[in-house]
Design an enzyme around this catalytic site. Sequence first.
Site, PDB file in Angstrom:
ATOM      1  N   SER A   1       9.756   9.082 -37.651  1.00  0.00           N
ATOM      2  CA  SER A   1       9.667   8.671 -39.047  1.00  0.00           C
ATOM      3  C   SER A   1       9.539   7.154 -39.201  1.00  0.00           C
ATOM      4  O   SER A   1       8.604   6.554 -38.714  1.00  0.00           O
ATOM      5  CB  SER A   1      10.880   9.225 -39.804  1.00  0.00           C
ATOM      6  OG  SER A   1      10.748   9.056 -41.180  1.00  0.00           O
TER       7      SER A   1
ATOM      8  N   ASP B   1       5.666   5.552 -44.838  1.00  0.00           N
ATOM      9  CA  ASP B   1       6.399   5.267 -43.612  1.00  0.00           C
ATOM     10  C   ASP B   1       5.618   5.866 -42.447  1.00  0.00           C
ATOM     11  O   ASP B   1       4.527   6.413 -42.634  1.00  0.00           O
ATOM     12  CB  ASP B   1       7.835   5.790 -43.685  1.00  0.00           C
ATOM     13  CG  ASP B   1       7.916   7.310 -43.737  1.00  0.00           C
ATOM     14  OD1 ASP B   1       6.933   7.930 -44.173  1.00  0.00           O
ATOM     15  OD2 ASP B   1       8.967   7.873 -43.353  1.00  0.00           O
TER      16      ASP B   1
ATOM     17  N   ASP C   1       5.668   8.501 -40.529  1.00  0.00           N
ATOM     18  CA  ASP C   1       5.188   9.889 -40.496  1.00  0.00           C
ATOM     19  C   ASP C   1       4.711  10.358 -41.870  1.00  0.00           C
ATOM     20  O   ASP C   1       4.381  11.533 -42.046  1.00  0.00           O
ATOM     21  CB  ASP C   1       6.255  10.836 -39.935  1.00  0.00           C
ATOM     22  CG  ASP C   1       7.439  11.044 -40.867  1.00  0.00           C
ATOM     23  OD1 ASP C   1       7.705  10.151 -41.696  1.00  0.00           O
ATOM     24  OD2 ASP C   1       8.109  12.093 -40.768  1.00  0.00           O
TER      25      ASP C   1
ATOM     26  N   ASP D   1       6.054  10.992 -44.752  1.00  0.00           N
ATOM     27  CA  ASP D   1       6.722  11.969 -45.616  1.00  0.00           C
ATOM     28  C   ASP D   1       7.367  11.285 -46.815  1.00  0.00           C
ATOM     29  O   ASP D   1       7.948  11.938 -47.676  1.00  0.00           O
ATOM     30  CB  ASP D   1       7.739  12.813 -44.840  1.00  0.00           C
ATOM     31  CG  ASP D   1       8.922  12.020 -44.314  1.00  0.00           C
ATOM     32  OD1 ASP D   1       8.882  10.771 -44.340  1.00  0.00           O
ATOM     33  OD2 ASP D   1       9.898  12.650 -43.851  1.00  0.00           O
TER      34      ASP D   1
END
Length: 449
Positions: free
Chosen positions: A101, A241, A243, A245
């Site tokens: 992440s 960010d 990843d 999400d």
Amino acid sequence: MGKLFGTDGIRGIANKDLTADLAFRTGQSGAYVLTKHSQRRPRILIGKDTRKSGDMLEAALTAGLCSMGAKVIPLGVVPTPAVAYLTRYYRADAGVVISASHNPCEYNGIKFFNADGYKLSDAIEDEIESYILGEKVIENLPTHGHVGYVSANHNAVEDYVSFAVSTIDCRLDGIKVAVDCANGASYETAFKALNKLGANVEAIHNTPDGVNINHMCGSTHMKSLQAYVTSIGADVGIAFDGDADRMLAVDEKGNLIDGDQIMAACAKFMRDCGNLKQNTLVATVMSNLGLFIAGEKLGINIPRTKVGDRYVLEEMLKNGYNIGGEQSGHIIFLDHNTTGDGLVSALQFLAVLKKTGLKASEAAGIVQVMPQVLRNATVRLENKNTYMENEEIAAACKALEEEFAGEGRVLIRPSGTEPLVRVMIEGNDEEYITQKAEELAELIEKILG
């Protein structure tokens, strides 16, 4: 939680904490637990972000999955929410994401989605963990033609982009959007989706090299996007960010728009269009007091959950709500996806701007963000969860709450991982609330440290 799985899968420094051996065992154990009742060869998707260690972990994870007879479908570099969506869209038995992440590049992680695109429950993670750690043993590994194999997929990016674009019913022609891709998983999908919708897109931090993911960029480092928005005269900036999400925004003046403001703008628009289920937006206890004050003025209910998107999602599923999220920009639009989706969230916000004609600063202005000060009190581990049982601490908190009389807030909570109690105070006067937060943290340390 178990010894390996944290609040968002297994995380650690790649090749040190998260080794190829651990990835192999995680793949093998995950495939066994998630598909042991399946009557067909299990189909499992793998997506990853741009970290260099992703290839090593993917190879090991794939070997583990194949050792359980799975058909493994690698998606390449795609956002975490793309894996959640494509698991459902491709009717797979599970999806796996290799990502850490918003963390620096040396970290990586592994998390699973079930066949319905939801993150796993604690009970399922604990069961997988028991096999990884050898507390339970997998017997009768498949042989001969029952061993698993890899089947390539080259449509993941296009399929996810088509889905994201379909979540709004307007084009974005005439809007100039600056995008910060954090040198992560959104570097391809964000530009393609916005371009497809007709927006004038300018991207930064969209040249991943395996080690620059999240480095001084993306939703955890907003300054470069803030400067870029004003330098090119963009109408709005969007930062993801690593990843993708989560997302945060920047208005046309270069000011930060946080998750609370984005959620409020979208929830109001949904309410005005008759699409806000049960007139409710779900937030966490860490959302700014300004969001709750705005909710009262708008007549929108805002229940508060514990910190963490899993608790937001739990509340949404339990009561049939369709929008919720966190100040960090992790926002769930349950009509569209089963997890926080940065690109979908960005498109929902941009659609609000397009359809209302509001500037980004005007849409965000629905929430007057109050100054928020956070201080940590170091305590003995055994005292971490007993702070409110102490009369002196409870009295100090109550006195402050009464003093603020609805125009400020005191929130104390234990750290999930460290021997700390976090003191958060909100109010109109930043200097005063800073002083009060430090005094309260010192009191807690003196009594419980």
